[in-house]
Design an enzyme around this catalytic site. Structure first.
Site, PDB file in Angstrom:
ATOM      1  N   ASP A 158      -2.155  -4.890  -0.003  1.00  0.00           N
ATOM      2  CA  ASP A 158      -1.702  -6.148   0.595  1.00  0.00           C
ATOM      3  C   ASP A 158      -2.527  -6.562   1.806  1.00  0.00           C
ATOM      4  OD1 ASP A 158      -0.664  -4.062   2.129  1.00  0.00           O
ATOM      5  OD2 ASP A 158       1.416  -4.722   1.977  1.00  0.00           O
TER       6      ASP A 158
ATOM      7  N   GLN B 126       0.823  -1.204   0.000  1.00  0.00           N
ATOM      8  CA  GLN B 126       0.000   0.000   0.000  1.00  0.00           C
ATOM      9  C   GLN B 126       0.866   1.267   0.000  1.00  0.00           C
ATOM     10  OE1 GLN B 126      -2.983  -1.611   3.275  1.00  0.00           O
ATOM     11  NE2 GLN B 126      -3.739   0.279   2.368  1.00  0.00           N
ATOM     12  N   HIS B 127       0.206   2.384  -0.337  1.00  0.00           N
ATOM     13  CA  HIS B 127       0.699   3.750  -0.146  1.00  0.00           C
ATOM     14  C   HIS B 127       1.763   4.228  -1.126  1.00  0.00           C
ATOM     15  CE1 HIS B 127      -1.492   3.578   3.584  1.00  0.00           C
ATOM     16  NE2 HIS B 127      -0.664   2.731   4.125  1.00  0.00           N
TER      17      HIS B 127
END
Length: 473
Positions: free
Chosen positions: A230, A73-74
């Site tokens: 994830d 992520q991110h």
């Protein structure tokens, strides 16, 4: 579909690309491929593509009807007008954006961010990385036209192969909800917040696809589902039920559970994420998990098995030693510049056994606080599912139930992010309101011993955090 229809799931993680091929009806893993990613907190996305090609070589995808990508992520991937990468992707664990995150919170206030998106920016959050680029690399931002996430990029790259059927950049609600400019509650982008982070630069963002949508087809005709982040992939792979909380001990540590509504934690510690099934996934993330054990083993001149042996030879509480495991800074509590520290040293308790025990307990105590925060936003904690590389540690398994305050189940070893992505792919092919039911085997279940010692250890840890970092949230 054939008698044994196959689907594939991908986990494009910080460290590697893992691909599982599963039976679409049962979830049985029939083939696995993997390849490493380079180390670092910023990475050229072409390495993700190289790893994907290596992991799927030698006919791994033969007979596969559908696939989906789960990913870290991110991370921020900036693309120019031609869809080419502008600069190396900034990953979730790149903490240079800590000051940018603090600025965003100061400018609008934490409550405004919670109300708008359910996420208060920290160094990891995509919106913070956009602000960092705006202030430190304005030329890069000036060239950019689109921002996507790591799983979005790999999905799009797979579909962009000659003969494929790309339909524009797509993402899913789960991964979008970690950006800081998409709201799990309203199910909308907050482009005003994105423009605020970029000092007024407009960027295109991926379309948020429905959970079981087919977003394109590969050149060989494989249907491609939206994929997800994830943690959402792991939730899907584990088939979370009400009362289940996942504690994942990988590079980072996470605690999360499925919920029927968006959460609104005024401290920002619990991030109001969406899941990959149309619901919600309140989540707390720490920067420090499995690598705390690796560092502890190195400090003691042993390996992970040796660390286990030493830790299990010590009494609970490590003779009064307490480790604050902030070896890479910390995300929850929000202490990006913090360092690890060991407290309570005396001549009597400074033994290899106690040091090893303090390492294991310190890592788990950081996650115990995360589980408490998930409980506080309305998620019951009847069972903890312990996954990730560090869950294989015997010492972790024996200590976890007492410190986490709930029975701990350790599912059979597996690539649950990739399995979750495969389950999404099976759903996209089969249709229907819900993903197919895949059974998950549990190898070990440990019940709390119910002693006062665990309470004492947790109280001591909280007191040390408060003393060393009195402003932590």
């Amino acid at each position: 579909m054939t008698d044994r229809s196959l689907v594939a799931g991908v986990d494009t993680s910080t460290q590697s690309c893992k691909v599982v091929v599963c039976d679409a009806e049962t979830g049985e893993v029939v083939r696995v491929g993997r390849a490493a990613h380079p180390d670092g907190t910023e990475v050229e996305p072409r390495h993700w593509w190289t790893a994907w090609e290596e992991a799927t070589s030698d006919g791994l995808l033969e007979g596969v009807a559908a696939l989906a990508v789960g990913g870290q992520q991110h991370g921020l991937v900036l693309l120019d007008e031609a869809g080419e990468v502008v600069r190396p992707a900034l990953l979730w664990n790149d903490t240079r954006s800590a000051e940018a995150a603090a600025d965003l919170v100061d400018e609008l206030g934490a409550q405004a961010w919670v109300a708008a998106t359910g996420v208060v920016p920290v160094a990891a959050t995509t919106v913070s990385k956009l602000r960092w680029v705006a202030r430190h690399e304005p030329d890069s931002l000036a060239r950019a036209r689109t921002c996507v996430l790591p799983h979005d990029w790999l999905t799009g790259r797979i579909l962009a192969e000659p003969g494929g059927e790309p339909r524009g950049w797509t993402t899913d609600a789960g991964d979008a909800s970690g950006t800081g400019y998409w709201s799990a509650g309203s199910r909308d982008y907050r482009l005003d917040l994105l423009r605020h982070a970029t000092d007024g630069v407009d960027l295109a963002v991926p379309r948020v696809a429905a959970p079981s949508e087919v977003v394109g087809r590969t050149a060989s005709g494989i249907a491609v589902a939206p994929g997800t982040g994830d943690n959402m992939g792991a939730a899907l792979g584990l088939g979370l039920a009400p009362g289940d909380v996942v504690v994942s001990l990988g590079t980072s540590g996470t605690a999360f559970a499925r919920h029927d509504r968006a959460s609104a934690d005024p401290t920002g510690a619990v991030q109001s994420f969406a899941d990959a099934e149309g619901g919600f996934l309140p989540l707390v993330c720490t920067l420090n998990a499995a690598r705390v054990l690796t560092a502890g083993a190195a400090m003691l001149g042993t390996d992970l098995a040796g660390l286990d042996r030493l830790a299990l030879a010590a009494e609970p509480g490590a003779g009064g030693l307490t480790l604050l495991p902030y070896l890479d800074g910390e995300r929850t509590p929000n202490l990006p510049s913090a360092t690890g520290s060991l407290h309570g040293l005396t001549r009597a308790n400074t033994t290899p056994e106690n040091l090893a025990r303090a390492v294991v307990e310190g890592m788990l105590l950081g996650l115990a606080a995360a589980v408490d925060r998930v409980r506080d936003v309305g998620c019951p904690v009847r069972r903890v599912l312990l996954i990730g590389g560090a869950s294989a540690s015997q010492a972790v398994q024996e200590v976890a139930a007492d410190l986490l305050g709930a029975p701990v189940a350790i599912p059979a070893a597996g690539e649950y992010v990739a399995v979750g992505a495969a389950r999404q792919a099976a759903w996209a092919v089969a249709g229907g309101d819900r993903p197919p039911v895949w059974d998950i085997d549990v190898d070990v279940t440990v019940d709390p011993a119910g002693t006062d010692r665990a309470v004492e250890v947790r109280e001591r840890y909280a007191a040390v955090v408060a003393a060393v970092h009195p402003t932590a949230r």
